[in-house]
Design a protein around this motif. Sequence first.
Motif, PDB file in Angstrom:
ATOM      1  N   GLU A   5       0.835  -1.203   0.000  1.00  0.00           N
ATOM      2  CA  GLU A   5       0.000   0.000   0.000  1.00  0.00           C
ATOM      3  C   GLU A   5       0.868   1.252   0.000  1.00  0.00           C
ATOM      4  O   GLU A   5       0.627   2.180  -0.777  1.00  0.00           O
ATOM      5  N   ARG A   6       1.854   1.276   0.845  1.00  0.00           N
ATOM      6  CA  ARG A   6       2.752   2.436   0.905  1.00  0.00           C
ATOM      7  C   ARG A   6       3.490   2.631  -0.411  1.00  0.00           C
ATOM      8  O   ARG A   6       3.638   3.758  -0.880  1.00  0.00           O
ATOM      9  N   PHE A   7       3.966   1.518  -0.991  1.00  0.00           N
ATOM     10  CA  PHE A   7       4.696   1.610  -2.247  1.00  0.00           C
ATOM     11  C   PHE A   7       3.809   2.185  -3.347  1.00  0.00           C
ATOM     12  O   PHE A   7       4.197   3.131  -4.040  1.00  0.00           O
ATOM     13  N   PHE A   8       2.621   1.627  -3.543  1.00  0.00           N
ATOM     14  CA  PHE A   8       1.742   2.095  -4.610  1.00  0.00           C
ATOM     15  C   PHE A   8       1.301   3.537  -4.388  1.00  0.00           C
ATOM     16  O   PHE A   8       1.225   4.324  -5.329  1.00  0.00           O
ATOM     17  N   ARG A   9       1.025   3.901  -3.150  1.00  0.00           N
ATOM     18  CA  ARG A   9       0.629   5.278  -2.841  1.00  0.00           C
ATOM     19  C   ARG A   9       1.795   6.247  -3.126  1.00  0.00           C
ATOM     20  O   ARG A   9       1.608   7.292  -3.743  1.00  0.00           O
ATOM     21  N   ARG A  10       2.986   5.859  -2.696  1.00  0.00           N
ATOM     22  CA  ARG A  10       4.160   6.704  -2.917  1.00  0.00           C
ATOM     23  C   ARG A  10       4.435   6.870  -4.405  1.00  0.00           C
ATOM     24  O   ARG A  10       4.659   7.984  -4.889  1.00  0.00           O
ATOM     25  N   ARG A  11       4.393   5.769  -5.158  1.00  0.00           N
ATOM     26  CA  ARG A  11       4.671   5.841  -6.595  1.00  0.00           C
ATOM     27  C   ARG A  11       3.615   6.657  -7.328  1.00  0.00           C
ATOM     28  O   ARG A  11       3.939   7.426  -8.227  1.00  0.00           O
ATOM     29  N   ALA A  12       2.351   6.517  -6.946  1.00  0.00           N
ATOM     30  CA  ALA A  12       1.300   7.322  -7.574  1.00  0.00           C
ATOM     31  C   ALA A  12       1.550   8.800  -7.314  1.00  0.00           C
ATOM     32  O   ALA A  12       1.461   9.622  -8.234  1.00  0.00           O
ATOM     33  N   ASN A  13       1.894   9.146  -6.089  1.00  0.00           N
ATOM     34  CA  ASN A  13       2.183  10.543  -5.756  1.00  0.00           C
ATOM     35  C   ASN A  13       3.406  11.063  -6.497  1.00  0.00           C
ATOM     36  O   ASN A  13       3.423  12.214  -6.950  1.00  0.00           O
ATOM     37  N   GLU A  14       4.427  10.233  -6.628  1.00  0.00           N
ATOM     38  CA  GLU A  14       5.622  10.646  -7.364  1.00  0.00           C
ATOM     39  C   GLU A  14       5.294  10.910  -8.830  1.00  0.00           C
ATOM     40  O   GLU A  14       5.787  11.875  -9.421  1.00  0.00           O
ATOM     41  N   GLU A  15       4.470  10.053  -9.427  1.00  0.00           N
ATOM     42  CA  GLU A  15       4.104  10.239 -10.829  1.00  0.00           C
ATOM     43  C   GLU A  15       3.228  11.482 -11.019  1.00  0.00           C
ATOM     44  O   GLU A  15       3.363  12.201 -12.013  1.00  0.00           O
ATOM     45  N   LEU A  16       2.340  11.740 -10.070  1.00  0.00           N
ATOM     46  CA  LEU A  16       1.527  12.956 -10.161  1.00  0.00           C
ATOM     47  C   LEU A  16       2.393  14.201 -10.062  1.00  0.00           C
ATOM     48  O   LEU A  16       2.181  15.181 -10.796  1.00  0.00           O
ATOM     49  N   ALA A  17       3.376  14.164  -9.180  1.00  0.00           N
ATOM     50  CA  ALA A  17       4.287  15.297  -9.054  1.00  0.00           C
ATOM     51  C   ALA A  17       5.101  15.471 -10.335  1.00  0.00           C
ATOM     52  O   ALA A  17       5.302  16.598 -10.810  1.00  0.00           O
ATOM     53  N   ALA A  18       5.543  14.369 -10.906  1.00  0.00           N
ATOM     54  CA  ALA A  18       6.305  14.437 -12.157  1.00  0.00           C
ATOM     55  C   ALA A  18       5.425  14.965 -13.290  1.00  0.00           C
ATOM     56  O   ALA A  18       5.900  15.714 -14.148  1.00  0.00           O
ATOM     57  N   ALA A  19       4.155  14.608 -13.283  1.00  0.00           N
ATOM     58  CA  ALA A  19       3.230  15.107 -14.309  1.00  0.00           C
ATOM     59  C   ALA A  19       3.092  16.623 -14.207  1.00  0.00           C
ATOM     60  O   ALA A  19       3.038  17.321 -15.221  1.00  0.00           O
ATOM     61  N   ARG A  20       3.059  17.126 -12.983  1.00  0.00           N
ATOM     62  CA  ARG A  20       2.953  18.579 -12.799  1.00  0.00           C
ATOM     63  C   ARG A  20       4.198  19.307 -13.306  1.00  0.00           C
ATOM     64  O   ARG A  20       4.109  20.446 -13.756  1.00  0.00           O
ATOM     65  N   ARG A  21       5.349  18.637 -13.235  1.00  0.00           N
ATOM     66  CA  ARG A  21       6.602  19.256 -13.682  1.00  0.00           C
ATOM     67  C   ARG A  21       6.902  18.998 -15.154  1.00  0.00           C
ATOM     68  O   ARG A  21       7.850  19.556 -15.698  1.00  0.00           O
ATOM     69  N   ALA A  22       6.122  18.163 -15.803  1.00  0.00           N
ATOM     70  CA  ALA A  22       6.408  17.755 -17.181  1.00  0.00           C
ATOM     71  C   ALA A  22       6.456  18.959 -18.121  1.00  0.00           C
ATOM     72  O   ALA A  22       5.658  19.888 -18.007  1.00  0.00           O
ATOM     73  N   VAL A  23       7.384  18.895 -19.037  1.00  0.00           N
ATOM     74  CA  VAL A  23       7.585  19.988 -19.990  1.00  0.00           C
ATOM     75  C   VAL A  23       6.646  19.855 -21.186  1.00  0.00           C
ATOM     76  O   VAL A  23       6.141  20.846 -21.694  1.00  0.00           O
ATOM     77  N   THR A  24       6.407  18.622 -21.614  1.00  0.00           N
ATOM     78  CA  THR A  24       5.557  18.408 -22.790  1.00  0.00           C
ATOM     79  C   THR A  24       4.246  17.731 -22.400  1.00  0.00           C
ATOM     80  O   THR A  24       4.157  17.070 -21.358  1.00  0.00           O
ATOM     81  N   ASP A  25       3.257  17.885 -23.256  1.00  0.00           N
ATOM     82  CA  ASP A  25       1.974  17.223 -23.026  1.00  0.00           C
ATOM     83  C   ASP A  25       2.123  15.708 -23.030  1.00  0.00           C
ATOM     84  O   ASP A  25       1.495  15.012 -22.229  1.00  0.00           O
TER      85      ASP A  25
END
Length: 53
Positions: A5-25
């Motif tokens: 649970e912790r792993f999946f929650r952490r990875r989802a949050n990391e990907e959401l943060a990376a999406a916010r920083r993404a340069v391209t669509d």
Amino acid sequence: MDSDERFFRRRANEELAAARRAVTDAARDRRLLLADRFMERLKAVETGCVTAD
């Protein structure tokens, strides 16, 4: 299962943060797709409906 649970929650949050920083669509869309997959797996672990991918 707590660590899953912790792993999946952490990875989802990391990907959401990376999406916010993404340069391209395209990069943002890939990150959001990954975040969605991790959230699906998190929900499966929380409900006890784990399936192998």
